[in-house]
Design an enzyme around this catalytic site. Structure first.
Site, short mmCIF file in Angstrom:
data_model
loop_
_atom_site.label_atom_id
_atom_site.label_comp_id
_atom_site.label_asym_id
_atom_site.label_seq_id
_atom_site.Cartn_x
_atom_site.Cartn_y
_atom_site.Cartn_z
N THR A 109 0.84 -1.20 0.00
CA THR A 109 0.00 0.00 0.00
C THR A 109 0.87 1.25 0.00
OG1 THR A 109 -1.61 -1.21 1.32
CG2 THR A 109 -1.89 1.14 1.28
N SER A 142 -11.02 -3.14 5.86
CA SER A 142 -9.66 -2.64 5.66
C SER A 142 -9.06 -2.18 6.98
CB SER A 142 -9.70 -1.45 4.69
OG SER A 142 -8.45 -0.80 4.66
N GLY A 196 0.98 -0.82 5.20
CA GLY A 196 1.44 -1.88 6.10
C GLY A 196 0.36 -2.82 6.61
N1 GLU Z 1 -5.48 -4.51 2.07
C1 GLU Z 1 -5.00 -3.79 3.22
C2 GLU Z 1 -6.10 -3.09 3.93
O1 GLU Z 1 -6.96 -2.58 3.31
C3 GLU Z 1 -4.03 -2.77 2.83
C4 GLU Z 1 -2.92 -3.40 2.11
C5 GLU Z 1 -1.82 -3.62 3.02
O2 GLU Z 1 -1.14 -2.66 3.36
O3 GLU Z 1 -1.67 -4.79 3.38
O4 GLU Z 1 -6.10 -3.04 5.10
#
Ligand code: GLU
Length: 592
Positions: free
Chosen positions: A401, A463, A484
């Site tokens: 991200t 998320s 992260g």
């Molecule tokens: N998919 C993750 C979330 O929405 C963000 C991606 C990541 O940083 O792992 O929390």
């Protein structure tokens, strides 16, 4: 990631086109006036600053920078993914949020990731068409510009199109992120053609990477607006890629097909949602509400911590409380936060001060064994009879991200986190269009058919993204966020506590070694944290620490960016000095 422009004749033109910036890379911190921007990448930050210099506002600059990051940080973000934008409008004195999280195709049900009654392993679920949610980024950018911006989508995309065509120099972060995906990228000819050298290895560090296919996709969108993405050739190609993952004959993995249909793209919407508003020691803290757990979990942990005088304690004592507050808040986040269109999230209860008091009362002198049970926020939720929730173990994946923070001379702030979920997403590049599709649907509790965050058609996975804006005395003070995965929440929490309670400067708070307690037995912590005297004191109180998985030999948590409003109209832009190769923070008019 630190990226440099290709050393071609175009360099001179491009440098002039971007801004008269003289740094070779970085800098991670800048102070000045008239606007500020911080991202993980120099080209993106420069594009934001150039937009501000031309009179654009924070939204214009954030979208411009985001489009560049879609080119230079393709394994972390892009038009194949989604995100959350929190915006402060200084004139209206109002915080709004845009949810452009990916949605599950309508045809998916709770057992979508089960085979023979057993849930798929993470990697099988991830590298597939199944994990691909309907991308929200393009709709989000278009909507943000329409509601808050002053420039067109075409203007916002122009610098990114230049970077995609002219190229940038591959750095070690880019190569390492490719390397960790190599065994899957080489299964998919479109992905291999874009990101691998002909010999099947990652692009060489120092070589120039260009993405003309992505430039063309951006041009289509610039020309016809967001509908160029959600209908027609690009949409058809996305659906085709998801339904028939284009793997080559020598692939050594199975990429399971997904069920997305053109209608899923046509009907995608990016709703505005109310921000999560809480207070901390008199500050107003605004974050992203469900389907993100970012805002409510940061708020709950802060509410728990508000009951202590952290500033007058030893650092080890304060850290113990910070880890325990995060542990409890994560237990509640795991049980009660999901897409609010599908589950009645007890949000008011989760962020109530009285609920926090019940959670605070559980904190003792030593660390308990995790996972700890969630609390019951319903009595604090003002809605008689509501009930639900189901404990779940927090995923310990710390993904990728990227986060952009921008402020303009009017006092507007944009705090924007966007992603394709794992580093490299689903591994599927849409052939001919130059972007990776997300694997966001693995953020569902895809191994449960009963959890509030289970897979359902049209639903958005929960998320952890936590774009945050803080007002002090009702005036803009701070915008911040981080990548992260679920560690995003503890990174934002840690920076806020360091800045507010420990009176650390923003750059020091961002650089500090990190630990992330997410209701797991061991606390994930960076090697520098584990080696600290505070960690030794915490081990004596029952805490255990384990480093996060390494990428390219580097074991780190987050890559934060932030902007702070200082006195006398000055702004401080701050990014990571080291993590992810170091970020880039610039201001429109540097202080002398
Ligand atoms: N998919 C993750 C979330 O929405 C963000 C991606 C990541 O940083 O792992 O929390």
């Amino acid at each position: 990631m630190r990226s440099l422009l290709a050393t071609t004749a175009a360099t001179v033109v491009a440098l002039v086109a971007f801004a008269p910036v003289t740094w070779a890379s970085g800098p991670p911190t800048s102070i000045g006036r008239h606007g500020a921007a911080a991202t993980v990448d120099r080209l993106a930050t420069q594009a934001a600053i150039a937009t501000l210099r031309r009179g654009g506002n924070a939204t214009d600059a954030a979208v411009t920078a985001a489009a560049v990051l879609g080119v230079t940080e393709p394994f972390s973000c892009g038009i194949g993914g989604g995100g959350f934008m929190v915006s402060y409008d200084a004139r209206a004195r109002e915080v709004t949020t845009s949810d452009h999280r990916e949605r599950a195709p309508q045809a998916m049900g709770p057992d979508a990731f089960f085979e023979n009654g057993v849930p798929l392993a993470f990697s099988d679920a991830r590298y597939s068409g199944l994990s691909v949610g309907v991308p929200g980024t393009v709709r989000g950018w278009a909507r943000a510009l329409r509601k808050h911006g002053t420039i067109s989508l075409a203007e916002a995309l122009a610098p990114a199109i230049r970077v995609a065509r002219r190229g940038f120099v591959v750095d070690e972060t880019f190569a390492a992120q490719t390397q960790e995906n190599l065994d899957f990228f080489d299964d998919v000819p479109a992905t291999a053609a874009l990101y691998l050298d002909p010999d099947g290895t990652p692009r060489d560090v120092g070589s120039v990477f260009r993405n003309p296919d992505l430039a063309r996709s951006y041009e289509l969108i610039a020309h016809r607006g967001a509908r160029a993405f959600y209908r027609g050739a690009i949409a058809d190609a996305i659906v085709q890629t998801v339904r028939n993952p284009p793997v080559g004959p020598s692939a050594n993995h199975v990429f399971r097909p997904g069920v997305m249909e053109p209608k899923d793209l046509r009907t995608y919407r990016a709703p505005e949602r109310p921000p999560v508003h809480s207070t901390y020691r008199g500050l107003d803290v605004f974050g992203m509400g469900p389907p993100s757990s970012g805002g409510s979990t940061v708020a709950e942990a802060l509410n728990i911590l508000e009951g202590y005088e952290l500033g007058s304690m030893t650092r080890a004592d304060a850290l113990h409380l910070e880890l325990e507050a995060a542990r409890l808040a994560f237990a509640d986040r795991g049980a009660y936060v999901a897409d609010p269109d599908f589950f009645d999230v007890p949000l008011a209860g989760l962020i109530s001060k009285d609920f926090a008091a019940t959670r605070r009362a559980l904190i003792g002198e030593t660390a308990p064994t995790s996972p700890v049970a969630p609390g019951d926020p319903y009595p604090f939720d003002d809605r008689a009879g509501a009930a639900g929730g189901e404990p779940s173990v927090t995923s310990t994946r710390a993904g990728t991200t990227t986060h952009i923070t921008v402020a303009d001379k009017r006092g507007d702030i944009v705090s924007y986190t966007f992603t394709i979920e794992s580093t490299g997403g689903s591994g599927l590049v849409v052939p001919g269009y130059g972007f990776l599709l997300n694997n966001e649907l693995t953020d569902f509790n895809f191994n449960s058919t009963t959890h509030p965050n289970r897979v359902e058609g049209g639903k958005r996975p929960r998320s952890s993204m936590a774009p945050t804006i803080v007002l002090r005395d009702r005036r803009p003070w701070l915008g911040l966020g981080s990548p992260g995965g679920s560690t995003i929440i503890t990174t934002v929490l840690g920076i806020l506590v360091d800045r507010v309670d420990r009176a650390r400067t923003l750059p020091a708070a961002i650089a500090a070694p990190r630990a992330s307690q997410r209701n797991t037995p061991a606390t994930t912590a960076e090697p520098a944290f584990i080696a600290s005297p505070e960690a030794a004191a915490l081990v004596a109180r029952g805490h255990t620490f384990a480093p996060p998985p390494a990428t390219g030999g580097v074991s780190e948590i987050g890559a934060a960016t932030a902007v702070e409003f200082l006195r006398r109209h000055r702004l401080l832009a701050a990014a990571e000095p080291v993590r992810r190769g170091g970020g880039s923070a610039l201001v429109v008019r540097p202080a002398r």
